[in-house]
Design a protein around this motif. Structure first.
Motif, mmCIF file in Angstrom:
data_model
loop_
_atom_site.group_PDB
_atom_site.id
_atom_site.type_symbol
_atom_site.label_atom_id
_atom_site.label_comp_id
_atom_site.label_asym_id
_atom_site.label_seq_id
_atom_site.Cartn_x
_atom_site.Cartn_y
_atom_site.Cartn_z
ATOM 1 N N TYR A 73 0.836 -1.203 0.000
ATOM 2 C CA TYR A 73 0.000 0.000 0.000
ATOM 3 C C TYR A 73 0.874 1.257 0.000
ATOM 4 C CZ TYR A 73 -3.103 3.690 1.578
ATOM 5 O OH TYR A 73 -3.788 4.877 1.677
ATOM 6 N N TYR A 74 1.873 1.305 0.869
ATOM 7 C CA TYR A 74 2.720 2.490 0.949
ATOM 8 C C TYR A 74 3.626 2.611 -0.272
ATOM 9 C CZ TYR A 74 1.091 3.802 5.551
ATOM 10 O OH TYR A 74 0.295 4.221 6.599
ATOM 11 N N SER A 75 4.010 1.481 -0.850
ATOM 12 C CA SER A 75 4.803 1.515 -2.080
ATOM 13 C C SER A 75 3.991 2.100 -3.231
ATOM 14 C CB SER A 75 5.278 0.111 -2.443
ATOM 15 O OG SER A 75 6.182 -0.397 -1.489
ATOM 16 N N ALA A 76 2.770 1.591 -3.420
ATOM 17 C CA ALA A 76 1.911 2.092 -4.492
ATOM 18 C C ALA A 76 1.552 3.557 -4.258
ATOM 19 C CB ALA A 76 0.646 1.247 -4.586
ATOM 20 N N ILE A 79 4.650 5.658 -5.310
ATOM 21 C CA ILE A 79 4.787 5.754 -6.763
ATOM 22 C C ILE A 79 3.707 6.657 -7.338
ATOM 23 C CG2 ILE A 79 4.629 4.472 -8.929
ATOM 24 C CD1 ILE A 79 6.018 2.144 -7.570
ATOM 25 N N THR A 80 2.481 6.536 -6.839
ATOM 26 C CA THR A 80 1.385 7.379 -7.314
ATOM 27 C C THR A 80 1.662 8.848 -7.050
ATOM 28 O OG1 THR A 80 -0.251 5.611 -7.055
ATOM 29 C CG2 THR A 80 -1.082 7.864 -7.061
ATOM 30 N N ALA A 81 2.233 9.150 -5.888
ATOM 31 C CA ALA A 81 2.561 10.544 -5.563
ATOM 32 C C ALA A 81 3.674 11.071 -6.456
ATOM 33 C CB ALA A 81 2.965 10.657 -4.094
ATOM 34 N N THR A 87 1.056 3.455 -11.689
ATOM 35 C CA THR A 87 0.623 2.228 -11.028
ATOM 36 C C THR A 87 -0.846 2.368 -10.643
ATOM 37 O OG1 THR A 87 1.326 0.594 -9.360
ATOM 38 C CG2 THR A 87 1.155 2.868 -8.625
ATOM 39 N N PRO A 88 -1.605 1.271 -10.568
ATOM 40 C CA PRO A 88 -3.001 1.376 -10.129
ATOM 41 C C PRO A 88 -3.098 2.062 -8.767
ATOM 42 C CG PRO A 88 -2.609 -0.783 -11.070
ATOM 43 C CD PRO A 88 -1.269 -0.113 -10.990
ATOM 44 N N ARG A 89 -4.038 2.986 -8.657
ATOM 45 C CA ARG A 89 -4.157 3.787 -7.434
ATOM 46 C C ARG A 89 -4.572 2.906 -6.259
ATOM 47 N NH1 ARG A 89 -8.313 7.335 -5.888
ATOM 48 N NH2 ARG A 89 -9.312 7.022 -7.926
ATOM 49 N N PRO A 90 -3.812 2.950 -5.165
ATOM 50 C CA PRO A 90 -4.160 2.127 -4.003
ATOM 51 C C PRO A 90 -5.382 2.672 -3.277
ATOM 52 C CG PRO A 90 -2.331 3.575 -3.471
ATOM 53 C CD PRO A 90 -2.607 3.770 -4.937
ATOM 54 N N VAL A 219 12.612 3.195 -5.959
ATOM 55 C CA VAL A 219 12.604 2.105 -6.929
ATOM 56 C C VAL A 219 11.425 1.186 -6.656
ATOM 57 C CG1 VAL A 219 15.115 2.211 -7.193
ATOM 58 C CG2 VAL A 219 14.119 0.540 -5.621
ATOM 59 N N HIS A 220 10.894 0.606 -7.716
ATOM 60 C CA HIS A 220 9.762 -0.323 -7.625
ATOM 61 C C HIS A 220 10.142 -1.546 -6.803
ATOM 62 C CE1 HIS A 220 7.414 -3.803 -9.076
ATOM 63 N NE2 HIS A 220 6.427 -2.945 -9.308
ATOM 64 N N GLY A 221 11.326 -2.073 -7.054
ATOM 65 C CA GLY A 221 11.843 -3.169 -6.257
ATOM 66 C C GLY A 221 11.660 -4.556 -6.845
ATOM 67 N N ASP A 222 10.781 -4.714 -7.835
ATOM 68 C CA ASP A 222 10.570 -6.021 -8.459
ATOM 69 C C ASP A 222 10.086 -5.815 -9.893
ATOM 70 O OD1 ASP A 222 10.473 -8.784 -8.660
ATOM 71 O OD2 ASP A 222 8.496 -8.976 -7.727
ATOM 72 N N LEU A 223 10.877 -5.049 -10.648
ATOM 73 C CA LEU A 223 10.457 -4.595 -11.972
ATOM 74 C C LEU A 223 10.850 -5.617 -13.034
ATOM 75 C CD1 LEU A 223 9.076 -2.188 -13.394
ATOM 76 C CD2 LEU A 223 11.361 -1.256 -13.809
ATOM 77 N N TRP A 224 9.971 -6.591 -13.250
ATOM 78 C CA TRP A 224 10.195 -7.560 -14.319
ATOM 79 C C TRP A 224 8.921 -7.676 -15.140
ATOM 80 C CZ3 TRP A 224 8.977 -13.211 -14.237
ATOM 81 C CH2 TRP A 224 8.046 -13.549 -13.259
#
Length: 313
Positions: A73-76, A79-81, A87-90, A219-224
């Motif tokens: 939730y905090y990651s999304a 990124i949204t901010a 990314t889809p809005r949490p 960073v996204h952290g799992d960008l594949w």
């Protein structure tokens, strides 16, 4: 035990929905259905169809996670901010208990996505560069405010001034997890000690030595490839399932070097990104740093899938 009144009744679909989920959705929303949707190696995913308080039909994505959903939730949100629309809005996250076992969940806006098409390299680079450059660490340090996960593995996110120190801590924790999953491999352990005590201080320490500085990047952290799709309605590239950390931006691309990469291993993707964000100094160390960062996703795969061939790569 769990009582019947803890579950939402009178709705369509094949996905049982706990009332705790309703609490994170806007007040006045009517749940129409909840159904299984999507695929995940670690979690249960679904789609919730609702009628908003304004009378508009909407869809939400739900992930039932074994690990903490707070980090996603905090990651999304971060990124949204930093880059709205990437990314889809949490919507929210929470937990509930069934049969004395705690279950976590994450809710976000639902996007119908094509996950097979190769993303446009230039457009993907623009989106990734946007949250890398605009996502500023709230402390000015490397780390993250809450624990984030990659699959079922929790990432070390303790705030550090030194990127080399944080990456060494992350790698050591991952090695320990891998040893628990697969058993100790003395030769691998010896090689990892060389990495942590000699290679990382020299190779990553150089990023913040002799007057050089790097700014912690979101960073996204799992960008594949399986975490990037094209929205079927808008055609826009959508990046999802983040487990963020404020890190050296180049860490993002270690997984693009891995054997399972099938689009992003094409040089055009890295070339388009580096047009927007040049390699860090010392530039001559870029390939060595990328090779080092690729060890992280290999170990994540090994620790998360005991017996995986990744451990021997």
């Amino acid at each position: 035990m769990t009582s019947e009144d803890e579950w939402v009744d009178g709705i369509g679909g094949d996905l049982p929905l706990h009332r705790a989920v309703v609490k994170v959705i806007p007040v006045g929303t009517k749940i129409l259905s909840a159904e299984r949707s999507g695929m995940s190696a670690w979690t249960r995913t679904g789609k919730i169809t609702v009628l908003s308080p304004e009378g508009e039909e909407k869809r939400y994505f739900i992930k039932g996670a074994r690990a903490l959903a707070e980090g996603e939730y905090y990651s999304a949100s971060a990124i949204t901010a930093a880059a709205p629309g990437v990314t889809p809005r949490p919507v929210g996250w929470g937990s509930y208990t069934v049969d004395d076992q705690e279950h976590f969940f994450f809710v976000g806006h639902f996007h119908d996505m094509d996950l097979k098409a190769a993303p446009d390299p230039s457009k993907l680079a623009e989106k990734v560069a946007a949250f890398h450059q605009n996502g500023l660490s709230p402390t000015g340090k490397f780390g993250f405010p809450v624990t984030t996960t990659i699959g079922k593995i929790e990432r070390v996110v303790d705030w550090q001034d030194s990127w080399a120190n944080l990456f060494a801590l992350q790698l050591q924790a991952l090695i320990d997890f891998d040893n628990e999953s697969n058993g100790v491999w003395p030769e691998l352990d010896a090689a990892m000690k060389q990495l942590i005590y000699h290679v990382i201080p020299k190779l990553l320490g150089a990023l913040q030595a002799d007057g050089r500085q790097i700014t912690p990047a979101l960073v996204h952290g799992d960008l594949w490839e399986h975490n990037v799709g094209e929205d079927m309605e808008t055609g826009e590239i959508t990046i999802f399932d983040p487990g963020c950390v404020y890190a050296h931006n180049e860490m993002e691309f270690g997984t693009w070097r891995c054997s399972w990469s099938y689009h992003f291993n094409s040089p055009i993707y890295m070339r388009m990104y580096q047009r927007l964000v040049p390699p860090s100094e010392p530039v001559d160390d870029w390939d060595d740093r990328n090779r080092l960062y690729s060890i992280w996703p290999y170990l994540v795969d090994s620790a998360g899938h005991p017996g995986s061939g990744s451990r021997k790569l």
